[in-house]
Design a protein around this motif. Structure first.
Motif, PDB file in Angstrom:
ATOM      1  N   ARG A   6      17.209 -12.757   2.946  1.00 31.25           N
ATOM      2  CA  ARG A   6      17.254 -11.446   2.577  1.00 31.25           C
ATOM      3  C   ARG A   6      18.101 -11.381   1.305  1.00 31.25           C
ATOM      4  NH1 ARG A   6      21.078  -7.305   3.034  1.00 31.25           N
ATOM      5  NH2 ARG A   6      22.331  -8.560   4.485  1.00 31.25           N
ATOM      6  N   ILE A   7      17.733 -10.719   0.221  1.00 32.71           N
ATOM      7  CA  ILE A   7      18.785 -10.803  -0.978  1.00 32.71           C
ATOM      8  C   ILE A   7      19.222  -9.224  -1.366  1.00 32.71           C
ATOM      9  CG2 ILE A   7      17.434 -12.543  -2.118  1.00 32.71           C
ATOM     10  CD1 ILE A   7      16.676 -10.471  -4.262  1.00 32.71           C
ATOM     11  N   VAL A  30       8.456 -12.826  -4.254  1.00 32.73           N
ATOM     12  CA  VAL A  30       8.995 -11.712  -3.197  1.00 32.73           C
ATOM     13  C   VAL A  30       9.637 -10.586  -4.377  1.00 32.73           C
ATOM     14  CG1 VAL A  30      11.208 -11.382  -1.952  1.00 32.73           C
ATOM     15  CG2 VAL A  30       9.878 -13.534  -1.427  1.00 32.73           C
ATOM     16  N   LEU A  31      10.171 -10.825  -5.324  1.00 30.85           N
ATOM     17  CA  LEU A  31      10.777  -9.833  -6.113  1.00 30.85           C
ATOM     18  C   LEU A  31      10.072  -9.274  -7.382  1.00 30.85           C
ATOM     19  CD1 LEU A  31      13.869 -12.315  -7.133  1.00 30.85           C
ATOM     20  CD2 LEU A  31      13.678 -10.222  -5.502  1.00 30.85           C
ATOM     21  N   ALA A  32      10.234  -7.925  -7.698  1.00 31.00           N
ATOM     22  CA  ALA A  32       9.367  -7.153  -8.895  1.00 31.00           C
ATOM     23  C   ALA A  32      10.561  -6.397  -9.339  1.00 31.00           C
ATOM     24  CB  ALA A  32       8.719  -6.293  -8.047  1.00 31.00           C
ATOM     25  N   MET A  33      10.339  -5.771 -10.434  1.00 29.92           N
ATOM     26  CA  MET A  33      10.916  -4.932 -11.264  1.00 29.92           C
ATOM     27  C   MET A  33      10.904  -3.457 -11.009  1.00 29.92           C
ATOM     28  SD  MET A  33      12.560  -7.161 -13.034  1.00 29.92           S
ATOM     29  CE  MET A  33      13.802  -6.324 -13.874  1.00 29.92           C
ATOM     30  N   ALA A  34      11.934  -2.833 -10.687  1.00 30.23           N
ATOM     31  CA  ALA A  34      11.796  -1.632 -10.276  1.00 30.23           C
ATOM     32  C   ALA A  34      11.398  -0.690 -11.242  1.00 30.23           C
ATOM     33  CB  ALA A  34      13.354  -0.902  -9.835  1.00 30.23           C
ATOM     34  N   ASP A  84      10.210  -6.837  -3.315  1.00 34.16           N
ATOM     35  CA  ASP A  84       8.889  -5.923  -3.073  1.00 34.16           C
ATOM     36  C   ASP A  84       8.234  -6.375  -1.855  1.00 34.16           C
ATOM     37  OD1 ASP A  84       6.941  -4.147  -4.046  1.00 34.16           O
ATOM     38  OD2 ASP A  84       5.904  -5.790  -4.903  1.00 34.16           O
ATOM     39  N   GLN A  85       8.475  -7.647  -1.804  1.00 37.43           N
ATOM     40  CA  GLN A  85       7.639  -8.443  -0.733  1.00 37.43           C
ATOM     41  C   GLN A  85       8.794  -9.043   0.328  1.00 37.43           C
ATOM     42  OE1 GLN A  85       4.274  -8.270  -0.105  1.00 37.43           O
ATOM     43  NE2 GLN A  85       4.000  -7.087  -1.895  1.00 37.43           N
ATOM     44  N   PRO A  86       9.601  -8.110   1.058  1.00 38.26           N
ATOM     45  CA  PRO A  86      10.691  -8.706   1.708  1.00 38.26           C
ATOM     46  C   PRO A  86      10.273  -9.790   3.046  1.00 38.26           C
ATOM     47  CG  PRO A  86      10.616  -6.460   2.125  1.00 38.26           C
ATOM     48  CD  PRO A  86       9.586  -6.702   0.914  1.00 38.26           C
ATOM     49  N   GLU A  87       9.078  -9.667   3.330  1.00 36.03           N
ATOM     50  CA  GLU A  87       8.533 -10.405   4.483  1.00 36.03           C
ATOM     51  C   GLU A  87       8.368 -11.959   4.030  1.00 36.03           C
ATOM     52  OE1 GLU A  87       5.271  -8.526   2.422  1.00 36.03           O
ATOM     53  OE2 GLU A  87       7.180  -7.786   3.309  1.00 36.03           O
ATOM     54  N   ARG A  88       8.297 -12.041   2.787  1.00 38.15           N
ATOM     55  CA  ARG A  88       7.919 -13.354   2.140  1.00 38.15           C
ATOM     56  C   ARG A  88       9.396 -14.290   2.047  1.00 38.15           C
ATOM     57  NH1 ARG A  88       3.223 -12.489  -2.359  1.00 38.15           N
ATOM     58  NH2 ARG A  88       1.640 -11.726  -0.964  1.00 38.15           N
ATOM     59  N   CYS A  89      10.302 -13.661   2.210  1.00 36.28           N
ATOM     60  CA  CYS A  89      11.611 -14.177   1.511  1.00 36.28           C
ATOM     61  C   CYS A  89      12.088 -15.209   2.511  1.00 36.28           C
ATOM     62  CB  CYS A  89      12.593 -13.120   1.418  1.00 36.28           C
ATOM     63  SG  CYS A  89      14.489 -13.966   0.686  1.00 36.28           S
ATOM     64  N   THR A  90      12.249 -16.390   2.166  1.00 31.70           N
ATOM     65  CA  THR A  90      12.987 -17.462   3.101  1.00 31.70           C
ATOM     66  C   THR A  90      14.179 -17.969   2.911  1.00 31.70           C
ATOM     67  OG1 THR A  90      12.124 -19.186   1.389  1.00 31.70           O
ATOM     68  CG2 THR A  90      10.564 -18.611   3.059  1.00 31.70           C
ATOM     69  N   GLY A  91      15.044 -17.089   1.799  1.00 32.43           N
ATOM     70  CA  GLY A  91      16.473 -17.594   1.514  1.00 32.43           C
ATOM     71  C   GLY A  91      16.667 -18.544   0.739  1.00 32.43           C
ATOM     72  N   CYS A  92      15.818 -19.031  -0.143  1.00 34.75           N
ATOM     73  CA  CYS A  92      15.481 -20.382  -0.918  1.00 34.75           C
ATOM     74  C   CYS A  92      16.543 -20.310  -1.952  1.00 34.75           C
ATOM     75  CB  CYS A  92      14.295 -20.800  -1.431  1.00 34.75           C
ATOM     76  SG  CYS A  92      13.628 -19.851  -2.842  1.00 34.75           S
ATOM     77  N   ALA A  93      17.073 -19.280  -2.386  1.00 36.23           N
ATOM     78  CA  ALA A  93      18.062 -18.893  -3.653  1.00 36.23           C
ATOM     79  C   ALA A  93      17.605 -19.239  -4.785  1.00 36.23           C
ATOM     80  CB  ALA A  93      19.268 -19.668  -3.146  1.00 36.23           C
ATOM     81  N   SER A  94      16.543 -19.436  -5.142  1.00 37.19           N
ATOM     82  CA  SER A  94      15.985 -19.796  -6.274  1.00 37.19           C
ATOM     83  C   SER A  94      16.304 -18.500  -7.249  1.00 37.19           C
ATOM     84  CB  SER A  94      14.444 -20.151  -6.379  1.00 37.19           C
ATOM     85  OG  SER A  94      13.931 -21.363  -5.702  1.00 37.19           O
TER      86      SER A  94
END
Length: 79
Positions: free
Chosen positions: A7-8, A29-33, A47-57
């Motif tokens: 989660r970010i 996971v991310l998009a622009m608002a 935008d797609q929080p279920e895809r987040c692995t916490g990789c921190a890229s």
């Protein structure tokens, strides 16, 4: 084995909308608002929080350090 859920949190008022984090995310996971912050910039969000692995890229490439990454372990049922 436990899976990792990420989660970010984006500091939307500090984000200047460069979208480098959006391009850097390997899991899209991310998009622009559509909305803007107090300075008039579109900011990134999950935008797609279920895809987040916490990789921190995303946090690593953010030029203004606007992103904080959290990781938690998801317990899986034993077989």
């Amino acid at each position: 084995m436990a899976a990792i859920k990420g989660r970010i949190v984006v500091d939307t008022e500090r984000c200047k909308g460069c979208a480098v984090c959006v391009a850097a995310c390997p899991f899209q996971v991310l998009a622009m608002a559509r909305g803007v912050n107090g300075k008039g910039y579109h900011y990134s969000f999950m935008d797609q929080p279920e895809r987040c692995t916490g990789c921190a890229s995303c946090a690593l490439v953010c030029p203004d350090s606007c992103i904080t990454v959290f990781r938690q372990t998801k317990k899986q049922d034993a077989i």
